[in-house]
Design a protein around this motif. Structure first.
Motif, PDB file in Angstrom:
ATOM      1  N   MET A   1       0.836  -1.176   0.000  1.00 20.42           N
ATOM      2  CA  MET A   1       0.000   0.000   0.000  1.00 20.42           C
ATOM      3  C   MET A   1       0.888   1.248   0.000  1.00 20.42           C
ATOM      4  N   ILE A   2       0.432   2.264  -0.711  1.00 23.19           N
ATOM      5  CA  ILE A   2       1.198   3.508  -0.762  1.00 23.19           C
ATOM      6  C   ILE A   2       1.278   4.129   0.628  1.00 23.19           C
ATOM      7  N   SER A   3       0.252   3.943   1.420  1.00 23.35           N
ATOM      8  CA  SER A   3       0.235   4.509   2.777  1.00 23.35           C
ATOM      9  C   SER A   3       1.308   3.909   3.685  1.00 23.35           C
ATOM     10  N   ASP A   4       1.933   2.815   3.279  1.00 22.26           N
ATOM     11  CA  ASP A   4       3.016   2.217   4.069  1.00 22.26           C
ATOM     12  C   ASP A   4       4.322   3.008   3.947  1.00 22.26           C
ATOM     13  N   PHE A   5       4.408   3.903   2.950  1.00 23.49           N
ATOM     14  CA  PHE A   5       5.623   4.690   2.734  1.00 23.49           C
ATOM     15  C   PHE A   5       5.563   5.978   3.548  1.00 23.49           C
ATOM     16  N   ASP A   6       6.749   6.588   3.762  1.00 25.72           N
ATOM     17  CA  ASP A   6       6.740   7.884   4.467  1.00 25.72           C
ATOM     18  C   ASP A   6       6.118   8.944   3.553  1.00 25.72           C
ATOM     19  N   GLU A   7       5.796  10.100   4.113  1.00 26.40           N
ATOM     20  CA  GLU A   7       5.031  11.130   3.387  1.00 26.40           C
ATOM     21  C   GLU A   7       5.719  11.606   2.112  1.00 26.40           C
ATOM     22  N   GLU A   8       7.033  11.801   2.167  1.00 25.05           N
ATOM     23  CA  GLU A   8       7.754  12.277   0.988  1.00 25.05           C
ATOM     24  C   GLU A   8       7.685  11.250  -0.146  1.00 25.05           C
ATOM     25  N   ASP A   9       7.906   9.967   0.181  1.00 24.43           N
ATOM     26  CA  ASP A   9       7.824   8.916  -0.846  1.00 24.43           C
ATOM     27  C   ASP A   9       6.406   8.796  -1.399  1.00 24.43           C
ATOM     28  N   GLN A  10       5.414   8.979  -0.556  1.00 21.59           N
ATOM     29  CA  GLN A  10       4.021   8.937  -1.034  1.00 21.59           C
ATOM     30  C   GLN A  10       3.771  10.033  -2.059  1.00 21.59           C
ATOM     31  N   ARG A  11       4.269  11.237  -1.779  1.00 19.87           N
ATOM     32  CA  ARG A  11       4.087  12.348  -2.729  1.00 19.87           C
ATOM     33  C   ARG A  11       4.724  12.013  -4.086  1.00 19.87           C
ATOM     34  N   VAL A  12       5.913  11.430  -4.060  1.00 24.62           N
ATOM     35  CA  VAL A  12       6.618  11.074  -5.299  1.00 24.62           C
ATOM     36  C   VAL A  12       5.836   9.997  -6.059  1.00 24.62           C
ATOM     37  N   ILE A  13       5.370   8.980  -5.340  1.00 28.54           N
ATOM     38  CA  ILE A  13       4.614   7.891  -5.987  1.00 28.54           C
ATOM     39  C   ILE A  13       3.360   8.441  -6.662  1.00 28.54           C
ATOM     40  N   TYR A  14       2.610   9.305  -5.936  1.00 27.20           N
ATOM     41  CA  TYR A  14       1.391   9.864  -6.519  1.00 27.20           C
ATOM     42  C   TYR A  14       1.712  10.803  -7.686  1.00 27.20           C
ATOM     43  N   ALA A  15       2.755  11.594  -7.561  1.00 27.10           N
ATOM     44  CA  ALA A  15       3.115  12.544  -8.620  1.00 27.10           C
ATOM     45  C   ALA A  15       3.528  11.816  -9.899  1.00 27.10           C
ATOM     46  N   LYS A  16       4.281  10.740  -9.762  1.00 24.84           N
ATOM     47  CA  LYS A  16       4.755  10.000 -10.930  1.00 24.84           C
ATOM     48  C   LYS A  16       3.819   8.873 -11.333  1.00 24.84           C
ATOM     49  N   LYS A  17       2.722   8.718 -10.571  1.00 25.30           N
ATOM     50  CA  LYS A  17       1.791   7.600 -10.806  1.00 25.30           C
ATOM     51  C   LYS A  17       2.573   6.282 -10.874  1.00 25.30           C
ATOM     52  N   ASN A  18       3.461   6.122  -9.896  1.00 28.80           N
ATOM     53  CA  ASN A  18       4.375   4.994  -9.865  1.00 28.80           C
ATOM     54  C   ASN A  18       3.852   3.857  -8.984  1.00 28.80           C
ATOM     55  N   GLY A  19       2.592   3.521  -9.150  1.00 34.14           N
ATOM     56  CA  GLY A  19       2.013   2.401  -8.414  1.00 34.14           C
ATOM     57  C   GLY A  19       1.160   1.577  -9.357  1.00 34.14           C
ATOM     58  N   ASP A  20       0.803   0.390  -8.913  1.00 31.39           N
ATOM     59  CA  ASP A  20      -0.012  -0.483  -9.768  1.00 31.39           C
ATOM     60  C   ASP A  20      -1.467  -0.023  -9.849  1.00 31.39           C
ATOM     61  N   ASP A  21      -1.969   0.605  -8.792  1.00 34.99           N
ATOM     62  CA  ASP A  21      -3.336   1.129  -8.787  1.00 34.99           C
ATOM     63  C   ASP A  21      -3.360   2.331  -7.846  1.00 34.99           C
ATOM     64  N   VAL A  22      -2.784   3.427  -8.333  1.00 35.68           N
ATOM     65  CA  VAL A  22      -2.605   4.628  -7.523  1.00 35.68           C
ATOM     66  C   VAL A  22      -3.945   5.163  -7.020  1.00 35.68           C
ATOM     67  N   GLU A  23      -4.989   5.085  -7.848  1.00 33.31           N
ATOM     68  CA  GLU A  23      -6.301   5.604  -7.444  1.00 33.31           C
ATOM     69  C   GLU A  23      -6.833   4.905  -6.186  1.00 33.31           C
ATOM     70  N   ARG A  24      -6.508   3.633  -6.028  1.00 34.33           N
ATOM     71  CA  ARG A  24      -6.964   2.885  -4.845  1.00 34.33           C
ATOM     72  C   ARG A  24      -5.890   2.804  -3.762  1.00 34.33           C
ATOM     73  N   GLY A  25      -4.755   3.481  -3.972  1.00 33.73           N
ATOM     74  CA  GLY A  25      -3.696   3.517  -2.968  1.00 33.73           C
ATOM     75  C   GLY A  25      -2.832   2.271  -2.938  1.00 33.73           C
ATOM     76  N   ILE A  26      -2.838   1.519  -4.041  1.00 34.21           N
ATOM     77  CA  ILE A  26      -2.070   0.273  -4.088  1.00 34.21           C
ATOM     78  C   ILE A  26      -0.747   0.513  -4.797  1.00 34.21           C
ATOM     79  N   TYR A  27       0.343   0.226  -4.093  1.00 31.77           N
ATOM     80  CA  TYR A  27       1.671   0.383  -4.688  1.00 31.77           C
ATOM     81  C   TYR A  27       2.010  -0.821  -5.564  1.00 31.77           C
ATOM     82  N   ARG A  28       1.930  -2.015  -5.019  1.00 37.70           N
ATOM     83  CA  ARG A  28       2.191  -3.223  -5.798  1.00 37.70           C
ATOM     84  C   ARG A  28       1.040  -4.198  -5.628  1.00 37.70           C
ATOM     85  N   LEU A  29       0.623  -4.776  -6.734  1.00 41.22           N
ATOM     86  CA  LEU A  29      -0.506  -5.694  -6.749  1.00 41.22           C
ATOM     87  C   LEU A  29      -0.096  -6.962  -7.491  1.00 41.22           C
TER      88      LEU A  29
END
Length: 144
Positions: A1-29
């Motif tokens: 889950m993206i929420s498992d990362f610290d705040e700065e990493d979360q911002r980067v993941i959301y900005a780059k859409k660097n997750g498997d399902d960013v809309e649902r907060g999933i980093y890796r699926l």
């Protein structure tokens, strides 16, 4: 889950859409899970590895036991898949029965008979659990 990362990493993941399902907060699926068996240099050890499409698994050693009552010491196990009927979060889901053969004194042979595929309902009445002197049930617990 993206929420498992610290705040700065979360911002980067959301900005780059660097997750498997960013809309649902999933980093890796992971969408698949496979179970592999491989013998080692010993008759009494088998390695089992659970792998997903996202992660290589670490092997776990299973200690095997010889068939009691057989005329010679022999290790013989068989894999029977479970057909999961439902997935519940945080609940163990059986995926494979890895069971030992048993010695049939009447026919003087090793046996391993029963269903080709198990469900939790069939497992309650199956001969594997009644006759097999040793078995493992391999499965997984899924977390959100």
């Amino acid at each position: 889950m993206i929420s498992d990362f610290d705040e700065e990493d979360q911002r980067v993941i959301y900005a780059k859409k660097n997750g498997d399902d960013v809309e649902r907060g999933i980093y890796r699926l992971s969408k698949t899970l496979s179970i592999g068996f491989s013998p080692v240099q010993s008759d009494s050890i088998e390695l089992v590895t659970l792998r997903s499409d996202r992660h290589d698994g670490s092997p776990y050693s299973l200690t095997l036991k010889p068939i009691p009552g057989a005329p010679q010491m022999v290790y013989r196990y068989e894999k029977i898949p479970y057909q999961p009927t439902a997935f519940e979060l945080n609940t163990f889901v059986p995926l494979v029965l890895y069971g030992s053969f048993w010695w049939d004194r009447k026919t003087q042979t090793r046996r391993f008979c029963g269903e080709i595929e198990l469900t939790e309902e069939k497992a309650k009445t199956n001969n594997y659990f009644k006759n097999s002197p040793h078995y493992y049930i391999i499965g997984a617990i899924f977390h959100k």
